[in-house]
Enzyme design. Structure first.
Site, PDB file in Angstrom:
ATOM      1  NE  ARG A   1      -1.651  -3.401   4.415  1.00 23.98           N
ATOM      2  CZ  ARG A   1      -0.459  -3.095   4.919  1.00 23.98           C
ATOM      3  NH1 ARG A   1       0.609  -3.773   4.538  1.00 23.98           N
ATOM      4  NH2 ARG A   1      -0.333  -2.138   5.799  1.00 23.98           N
TER       5      ARG A   1
ATOM      6  CG  ASP B   1      -1.768   0.007   2.699  1.00 29.20           C
ATOM      7  OD1 ASP B   1      -2.913  -0.106   2.198  1.00 29.20           O
ATOM      8  OD2 ASP B   1      -1.539   0.651   3.740  1.00 29.20           O
TER       9      ASP B   1
ATOM     10  CB  CYS C   1      -2.975  -3.831   7.941  1.00 29.97           C
ATOM     11  SG  CYS C   1      -4.558  -2.963   7.917  1.00 29.97           S
TER      12      CYS C   1
END
Length: 146
Positions: A15, A120, A9
């Site tokens: 994440r 996110d 990420c």
């Protein structure tokens, strides 16, 4: 069959460590790691609210530390999984000449989700919604390896 998977990420504090944590509980025999395309949080543990949300589901992320993806990862991993299109582009920009390691969007494995990226939660604050999508994609990825 991919036996070494890297989850990526932006900062590697929400994440991708959550994806690594979820996936390693599903497939402990697969070598996993996570990284960020940016170096903002190198050495930091996963973000506290993400650790808490994952912990509520029985997923421990406390042993993970943020790192930045590097070109050598293309030789170390069989599959690199990006949380969104921007990360995928940033990963591809680091691809060494001749490296053939596939890079895929994580949501490609979340059949029926309709999602084209993992939002996110550092910005959305929806840690549980993020984990729901991560769990669906992780299960799809695990199924693809069987």
């Amino acid at each position: 069959m991919a036996q070494r998977i890297l989850f990526v990420c932006l900062g590697n504090i929400c994440r991708s460590p959550a994806a690594e944590g979820v996936f390693r509980t599903l497939c402990p025999e697969v070598e996993t790691d996570s990284a960020g395309t940016a170096g903002y949080h190198v050495g930091s543990p996963p973000y506290g609210p993400m650790q808490a949300a994952a912990g509520a589901r029985g997923i421990n992320l406390s042993d993970l530390r943020a790192r930045q993806i590097k070109p050598a990862d293309f030789g170390r991993f069989d599959l690199i999984v990006a949380m969104d299109g921007d990360n995928l582009q940033d990963i591809e920009a680091q691809r060494p000449a001749g490296a053939e390691t596939p890079v895929r969007l994580f949501t490609d494995f979340a059949a029926g989700s309709g999602a084209d990226h993992v939002p996110d939660p550092y910005y959305t604050r929806d840690f549980d919604g993020c984990l729901d999508l991560i769990e669906a994609a992780a299960q799809g990825l695990a199924n693809s390896l069987r």
